[in-house]
Write an enzyme that holds these catalytic residues in place. Structure first.
Site, PDB file in Angstrom:
ATOM      1  N   GLY A  14     -28.658  97.202-142.290  1.00  0.00           N
ATOM      2  CA  GLY A  14     -27.216  97.061-142.084  1.00  0.00           C
ATOM      3  C   GLY A  14     -26.600  96.110-143.089  1.00  0.00           C
ATOM      4  O   GLY A  14     -27.189  95.084-143.426  1.00  0.00           O
ATOM      5  N   ARG A  75     -31.378 103.282-144.746  1.00  0.00           N
ATOM      6  CA  ARG A  75     -32.680 103.106-144.115  1.00  0.00           C
ATOM      7  C   ARG A  75     -33.619 104.172-144.670  1.00  0.00           C
ATOM      8  O   ARG A  75     -33.189 105.260-145.031  1.00  0.00           O
ATOM      9  CB  ARG A  75     -32.553 103.191-142.596  1.00  0.00           C
ATOM     10  CG  ARG A  75     -31.533 102.166-142.064  1.00  0.00           C
ATOM     11  CD  ARG A  75     -31.480 102.098-140.553  1.00  0.00           C
ATOM     12  NE  ARG A  75     -30.350 101.299-140.092  1.00  0.00           N
ATOM     13  CZ  ARG A  75     -30.357  99.983-140.016  1.00  0.00           C
ATOM     14  NH1 ARG A  75     -31.425  99.309-140.391  1.00  0.00           N
ATOM     15  NH2 ARG A  75     -29.290  99.324-139.593  1.00  0.00           N
ATOM     16  N   ASP A 106     -35.145  91.908-140.416  1.00  0.00           N
ATOM     17  CA  ASP A 106     -36.595  91.890-140.208  1.00  0.00           C
ATOM     18  C   ASP A 106     -37.277  93.153-140.709  1.00  0.00           C
ATOM     19  O   ASP A 106     -38.385  93.096-141.253  1.00  0.00           O
ATOM     20  CB  ASP A 106     -36.930  91.634-138.733  1.00  0.00           C
ATOM     21  CG  ASP A 106     -36.259  92.625-137.792  1.00  0.00           C
ATOM     22  OD1 ASP A 106     -35.474  93.475-138.263  1.00  0.00           O
ATOM     23  OD2 ASP A 106     -36.523  92.555-136.576  1.00  0.00           O
ATOM     24  N   THR A 128     -27.995  89.655-142.278  1.00  0.00           N
ATOM     25  CA  THR A 128     -27.741  90.429-141.064  1.00  0.00           C
ATOM     26  C   THR A 128     -26.727  89.689-140.206  1.00  0.00           C
ATOM     27  O   THR A 128     -26.857  88.474-140.010  1.00  0.00           O
ATOM     28  CB  THR A 128     -29.030  90.679-140.251  1.00  0.00           C
ATOM     29  OG1 THR A 128     -28.693  91.148-138.937  1.00  0.00           O
ATOM     30  CG2 THR A 128     -29.868  89.419-140.123  1.00  0.00           C
ATOM     31  N   ASP A 130     -26.327  89.794-137.087  1.00  0.00           N
ATOM     32  CA  ASP A 130     -26.804  89.477-135.728  1.00  0.00           C
ATOM     33  C   ASP A 130     -27.370  88.072-135.585  1.00  0.00           C
ATOM     34  O   ASP A 130     -27.496  87.567-134.476  1.00  0.00           O
ATOM     35  CB  ASP A 130     -27.877  90.485-135.297  1.00  0.00           C
ATOM     36  CG  ASP A 130     -27.298  91.850-134.971  1.00  0.00           C
ATOM     37  OD1 ASP A 130     -26.061  91.944-134.826  1.00  0.00           O
ATOM     38  OD2 ASP A 130     -28.072  92.822-134.855  1.00  0.00           O
ATOM     39  N   ASP A 132     -30.428  87.191-135.941  1.00  0.00           N
ATOM     40  CA  ASP A 132     -31.584  87.396-135.057  1.00  0.00           C
ATOM     41  C   ASP A 132     -32.926  87.096-135.705  1.00  0.00           C
ATOM     42  O   ASP A 132     -33.969  87.542-135.216  1.00  0.00           O
ATOM     43  CB  ASP A 132     -31.587  88.835-134.531  1.00  0.00           C
ATOM     44  CG  ASP A 132     -31.627  89.871-135.654  1.00  0.00           C
ATOM     45  OD1 ASP A 132     -31.501  89.478-136.826  1.00  0.00           O
ATOM     46  OD2 ASP A 132     -31.765  91.063-135.336  1.00  0.00           O
ATOM     47  N   ARG A 174     -27.831  93.821-130.264  1.00  0.00           N
ATOM     48  CA  ARG A 174     -28.695  94.584-129.362  1.00  0.00           C
ATOM     49  C   ARG A 174     -29.730  93.705-128.670  1.00  0.00           C
ATOM     50  O   ARG A 174     -29.982  93.858-127.478  1.00  0.00           O
ATOM     51  CB  ARG A 174     -29.410  95.699-130.152  1.00  0.00           C
ATOM     52  CG  ARG A 174     -28.478  96.810-130.598  1.00  0.00           C
ATOM     53  CD  ARG A 174     -29.237  97.870-131.358  1.00  0.00           C
ATOM     54  NE  ARG A 174     -28.341  98.869-131.903  1.00  0.00           N
ATOM     55  CZ  ARG A 174     -28.716  99.831-132.739  1.00  0.00           C
ATOM     56  NH1 ARG A 174     -29.979  99.887-133.129  1.00  0.00           N
ATOM     57  NH2 ARG A 174     -27.851 100.704-133.199  1.00  0.00           N
TER      58      ARG A 174
END
Length: 322
Positions: A14, A75, A106, A128, A130, A132, A174
């Protein structure tokens, strides 16, 4: 520096605001130290398809403020196979590229890890929204996405208060609730729902009724997408409270926009460190930030770390939103 002559760079997964600032930092740092740089379009997919272009100082001019990524992203299932990775290394060597900088999350880092296992030097930069990746305090793009959400919360609160409504705002995340937590805190949300904390529908409804009793007729609920569907949650709240309720799913607007100053500076610092690592003969490492200091560590160690949710801040939000 004697072994690294040409550096490749790609963005994968992303997109995130600030990726262009990182690309700029890698390209200009590498050229400053006498290296060539090749940009690889569309991530690992572009690598396998040999979609490469040599970059110069002008290639990254006037991009530090732009969102997205000038190298595009996608991707690639093929790169998850050993055959696909061997093909990628073959193409890199064909163009005399002897090291690679990978900007992504990741999944992108796993690709860098696999390349390193094949003996090809690779460094990862965390990009990213997120936030995360547990080894670093911040990832590139998180701050910008958070501010985009805060801006949306402010606008929705204006109309929410005018019509005395409950508004559910669904944000990205998510498996990680950082966007919901920090944007919700800064935006003054009454309820924040994240994957890391189990919250019952009755608890949400009781809080709504309590605030209504003290005269507050509007409320903002921030929901991380990983918890559930905003529409289903809205139906349950209406059933239990008869609230006048609206739903806003922010979606990919969170990914776009000009990066904040924080993300531009973070990306620039990380990009420069990635080049330094390669020129120092380092590989299989990722760059991060801890306590406002740029760090680096082995990819295996970074990927093995367990993320710790900021429960103290979450509990503080509950106190402040009574």
């Amino acid at each position: 520096m004697d072994t690294i002559r040409t550096i490749g760079i790609l963005t994968s997964g992303g997109d995130a605001p600030g990726m262009n600032a990182a690309i700029r930092a890698v390209v200009r740092s590498a050229i400053y130290y006498g290296c060539k740089v090749y940009g690889i379009n569309r991530g690992y997919k572009g690598l396998i398809e040999e979609d490469l272009v040599e970059m110069n100082l002008s290639s990254v001019g006037d991009i530090i403020h732009r969102g997205g990524t000038i190298l595009k992203s996608s991707r690639c299932e093929e790169f998850k196979t050993e055959e696909g990775r061997l093909q990628g290394v073959k193409i890199l060597k064909k163009h005399n590229i002897d090291s690679l900088v990978i900007i992504g999350g990741d999944g992108s880092f796993i690709g860098a890890q696999k390349l390193s296992e094949l003996g090809f030097p690779a460094i990862g930069i965390p990009g990213t929204i997120d936030n995360d990746l547990p080894y670093t305090d911040y990832t590139i793009g998180f701050d910008t996405a958070m501010n985009t959400i805060i801006d949306a919360i402010g606008k929705i609160r204006d109309t929410s208060s005018s019509h005395e409504r409950v508004n559910i705002i669904e944000v990205m995340g998510r498996h990680c609730g950082d966007l919901a937590l920090y944007a919700g805190l800064a935006g003054g949300a009454e309820t924040i729902i994240v994957p890391e904390v189990d919250i019952k529908i009755d608890e949400i409804c009781t809080k709504l009724k309590t605030t209504q009793k003290r005269g507050k007729r509007h409320s903002i609920i921030v929901l991380a997408e990983g918890v559930g569907n905003a529409s289903d949650l809205g139906k349950e709240i209406i059933k239990k409270t008869s609230a006048d309720l609206r739903i806003t799913v922010l979606g990919h607007v969170q990914r776009g926009g000009s990066p904040t100053a924080f993300d531009r500076i973070l990306a620039s610092r990380m990009g420069a460190r990635a080049v330094d690592l390669l020129l120092d003969g380092k590989s299989a490492r990722v760059v991060g930030i801890k306590d406002n200091k740029i760090i680096d560590l082995e990819i295996n160690e970074a990927l093995s770390k367990t993320r710790s949710f900021d429960k103290d801040t979450y509990e503080m939000v509950k106190v402040l939103s009574i």
